[in-house]
Design an enzyme around this catalytic site. Structure first.
Site, PDB file in Angstrom:
ATOM      1  N   PRO A 114      -8.977  39.916 -38.732  1.00 19.71           N
ATOM      2  CA  PRO A 114      -7.574  39.921 -39.181  1.00 19.71           C
ATOM      3  C   PRO A 114      -6.730  38.881 -38.454  1.00 19.71           C
ATOM      4  O   PRO A 114      -5.584  38.655 -38.814  1.00 19.71           O
ATOM      5  CB  PRO A 114      -7.100  41.343 -38.875  1.00 19.71           C
ATOM      6  CG  PRO A 114      -8.080  41.913 -37.913  1.00 19.71           C
ATOM      7  CD  PRO A 114      -9.369  41.185 -38.104  1.00 19.71           C
ATOM      8  N   GLU A 141     -13.777  47.910 -32.247  1.00 22.29           N
ATOM      9  CA  GLU A 141     -12.500  47.286 -31.874  1.00 22.29           C
ATOM     10  C   GLU A 141     -12.550  45.781 -32.092  1.00 22.29           C
ATOM     11  O   GLU A 141     -11.539  45.095 -32.045  1.00 22.29           O
ATOM     12  CB  GLU A 141     -12.178  47.569 -30.394  1.00 22.29           C
ATOM     13  CG  GLU A 141     -11.377  48.823 -30.162  1.00 22.29           C
ATOM     14  CD  GLU A 141     -10.175  48.940 -31.075  1.00 22.29           C
ATOM     15  OE1 GLU A 141      -9.320  48.052 -31.034  1.00 22.29           O
ATOM     16  OE2 GLU A 141     -10.091  49.925 -31.838  1.00 22.29           O
ATOM     17  N   ARG A 179     -18.138  31.813 -57.428  1.00 18.14           N
ATOM     18  CA  ARG A 179     -17.683  31.551 -58.799  1.00 18.14           C
ATOM     19  C   ARG A 179     -17.108  30.146 -58.970  1.00 18.14           C
ATOM     20  O   ARG A 179     -16.865  29.709 -60.090  1.00 18.14           O
ATOM     21  CB  ARG A 179     -16.721  32.643 -59.276  1.00 18.14           C
ATOM     22  CG  ARG A 179     -15.404  32.708 -58.567  1.00 18.14           C
ATOM     23  CD  ARG A 179     -14.696  33.997 -58.894  1.00 18.14           C
ATOM     24  NE  ARG A 179     -14.375  34.148 -60.305  1.00 18.14           N
ATOM     25  CZ  ARG A 179     -13.464  33.444 -60.953  1.00 18.14           C
ATOM     26  NH1 ARG A 179     -12.769  32.511 -60.316  1.00 18.14           N
ATOM     27  NH2 ARG A 179     -13.229  33.647 -62.227  1.00 18.14           N
ATOM     28  N   ASP A 194      -7.820  29.627 -63.619  1.00 16.58           N
ATOM     29  CA  ASP A 194      -7.549  30.859 -62.875  1.00 16.58           C
ATOM     30  C   ASP A 194      -6.267  30.753 -62.062  1.00 16.58           C
ATOM     31  O   ASP A 194      -5.894  29.657 -61.625  1.00 16.58           O
ATOM     32  CB  ASP A 194      -8.686  31.122 -61.874  1.00 16.58           C
ATOM     33  CG  ASP A 194      -9.850  31.831 -62.516  1.00 16.58           C
ATOM     34  OD1 ASP A 194      -9.663  32.412 -63.587  1.00 16.58           O
ATOM     35  OD2 ASP A 194     -10.944  31.794 -61.914  1.00 16.58           O
TER      36      ASP A 194
HETATM   37  C1  LIG Z   1     -11.119  47.501 -36.777  1.00 10.10           C
HETATM   38  S1  LIG Z   1     -11.347  45.783 -36.991  1.00 10.10           S
HETATM   39  C2  LIG Z   1     -10.908  45.148 -35.420  1.00 10.10           C
HETATM   40  C3  LIG Z   1      -9.505  44.663 -35.352  1.00 10.10           C
HETATM   41  C4  LIG Z   1      -9.141  44.130 -33.984  1.00 10.10           C
HETATM   42  N1  LIG Z   1      -9.019  45.198 -33.028  1.00 10.10           N
HETATM   43  C5  LIG Z   1      -7.814  43.375 -34.071  1.00 10.10           C
HETATM   44  O1  LIG Z   1      -6.773  44.005 -33.904  1.00 10.10           O
HETATM   45  O2  LIG Z   1      -7.831  42.153 -34.358  1.00 10.10           O
HETATM   46  C6  LIG Z   1     -13.084  45.620 -37.030  1.00 10.10           C
HETATM   47  C7  LIG Z   1     -13.597  44.395 -37.769  1.00 10.10           C
HETATM   48  O3  LIG Z   1     -13.199  44.463 -39.127  1.00 10.10           O
HETATM   49  C8  LIG Z   1     -13.066  43.149 -39.637  1.00 10.10           C
HETATM   50  N2  LIG Z   1     -11.753  43.043 -40.268  1.00 10.10           N
HETATM   51  C9  LIG Z   1     -10.767  43.980 -40.244  1.00 10.10           C
HETATM   52  N3  LIG Z   1      -9.697  43.576 -40.917  1.00 10.10           N
HETATM   53  C10 LIG Z   1      -9.981  42.359 -41.421  1.00 10.10           C
HETATM   54  C11 LIG Z   1      -9.258  41.417 -42.201  1.00 10.10           C
HETATM   55  N4  LIG Z   1      -8.003  41.645 -42.608  1.00 10.10           N
HETATM   56  N5  LIG Z   1      -9.863  40.256 -42.530  1.00 10.10           N
HETATM   57  C12 LIG Z   1     -11.127  39.997 -42.115  1.00 10.10           C
HETATM   58  N6  LIG Z   1     -11.846  40.848 -41.358  1.00 10.10           N
HETATM   59  C13 LIG Z   1     -11.298  42.010 -41.009  1.00 10.10           C
HETATM   60  C14 LIG Z   1     -13.285  42.185 -38.492  1.00 10.10           C
HETATM   61  O4  LIG Z   1     -14.598  41.669 -38.577  1.00 10.10           O
HETATM   62  C15 LIG Z   1     -13.089  43.065 -37.278  1.00 10.10           C
HETATM   63  O5  LIG Z   1     -13.811  42.595 -36.160  1.00 10.10           O
END
Ligand SMILES: C[S@@+](CC[C@H](N)C(=O)[O-])C[C@H]1O[C@@H](n2cnc3c(N)ncnc32)[C@H](O)[C@@H]1O
Length: 268
Positions: A114, A141, A179, A194
């Site tokens: 994220p 985490e 795609r 698109d």
């Molecule tokens: C619970 S999340 C960890 C978030 C982390 N503690 C933070 O606050 O940045 C677990 C995993 O989900 C994935 N993930 C969660 N949200 C995501 C998003 N919006 N985009 C891409 N990957 C995501 C990532 O690979 C991340 O390491």
């Protein structure tokens, strides 16, 4: 194009990869998706892939060593590519696994997080130019920071929200990129109009019946006059973008006629 996915939950992938357009693209050899279980690259008795965070706090952190070893083995960064070490899922094992295009080339090693740059059509286009990309899915985490600092070459988020893992984001990238590749869509022009492809939202679609519950499809679409249909679609795309995503108009490539039409929308 080849996707190398690194995950602790390989079982998430088959149902989507074995469906519809993505399935056909794999069967036709247009894309190859290999799903690698990070746990297979552990060497301790309990196959530990996570541990408690240094400094305390809740949750677990993905350990660096199995992730480094998985990516380095498969991509051939420090070691030679070795097919026998990978354990692709049964459902993806049946596709002929080609020799990786070039283990030393600049293969994007993407961490789904994220905290990354927010995925969009431009990034999908950019990534579709690579013959091979690696996608690392986090869990818990998150990952040990040394993976981000010393292994990953790019970080991508699929939006400003937090999921439990990177598996869905990885599938989203695979789908959006696949795609765009030649011959993946039945209609070769399918992706051109698109939403986002041309910097605008797409025009509305209608199909049979011409009238449904008293709601008629626009006459112009049934007229057979392709010049008029093209003009109508362009104006619809402009109007939708103007109403729903005016921010996109600032970057879109617009003709003089488009600008005149938008001016009309503004003053109406
Ligand atoms: C619970 S999340 C960890 C978030 C982390 N503690 C933070 O606050 O940045 C677990 C995993 O989900 C994935 N993930 C969660 N949200 C995501 C998003 N919006 N985009 C891409 N990957 C995501 C990532 O690979 C991340 O390491």
């Amino acid at each position: 194009m080849q996707f190398e996915v690194f995950t602790l939950l390989p079982e998430v992938f088959p149902s989507y990869l074995d469906t519809s357009i993505i399935k056909r693209a794999r069967e036709r050899g247009l894309i190859h998706v290999r799903v690698h279980n990070i746990r297979d690259y552990t060497h301790d008795k309990h196959h530990m892939t996570d541990d408690t965070p240094y400094g305390g706090g809740g949750g677990m952190v993905m350990k660096p060593d199995p992730v480094f070893e998985a990516v380095e083995t498969v991509i051939g960064l420090n070691t030679h590519f070795n097919d026998s070490l990978e354990e692709p899922l049964d459902s993806v094992r049946d596709e002929a696994i080609p020799t990786p295009p070039n283990p030393d080339s600049n293969i994007p090693i993407i961490l789904l997080t994220p905290q990354g740059r927010v995925f969009n059509q431009t990034i999908a286009q950019e990534l579709s130019a690579h013959p091979r990309i690696a996608l690392i899915c986090g869990r818990y985490e998150g990952i040990d920071e040394r993976i981000r600092e010393h292994l990953v070459t790019d970080e991508i988020s699929i939006g400003d929200f937090v999921l439990t893992g990177g598996e869905l984001p990885a599938l989203i990238l695979i789908d959006a990129i696949a795609r765009l590749l030649p011959d993946v869509l039945g209609d070769p022009t399918g992706a051109q109009d698109d939403s986002h492809a041309m910097g605008l939202l797409e025009y509305p679609h209608y199909t049979r019946p011409p009238e449904f519950r008293g709601w008629k499809a626009p006459d112009i679409l049934l007229s057979g006059d392709h010049a008029k249909i093209d003009k109508w679609r362009r104006q619809q795309a402009l109007e939708r973008t103007f109403k729903k995503r005016p921010d996109m108009l600032e970057k879109a490539e617009l003709t003089k006629e488009d600008l005149k039409f938008i001016q009309k929308l503004k003053s109406s």
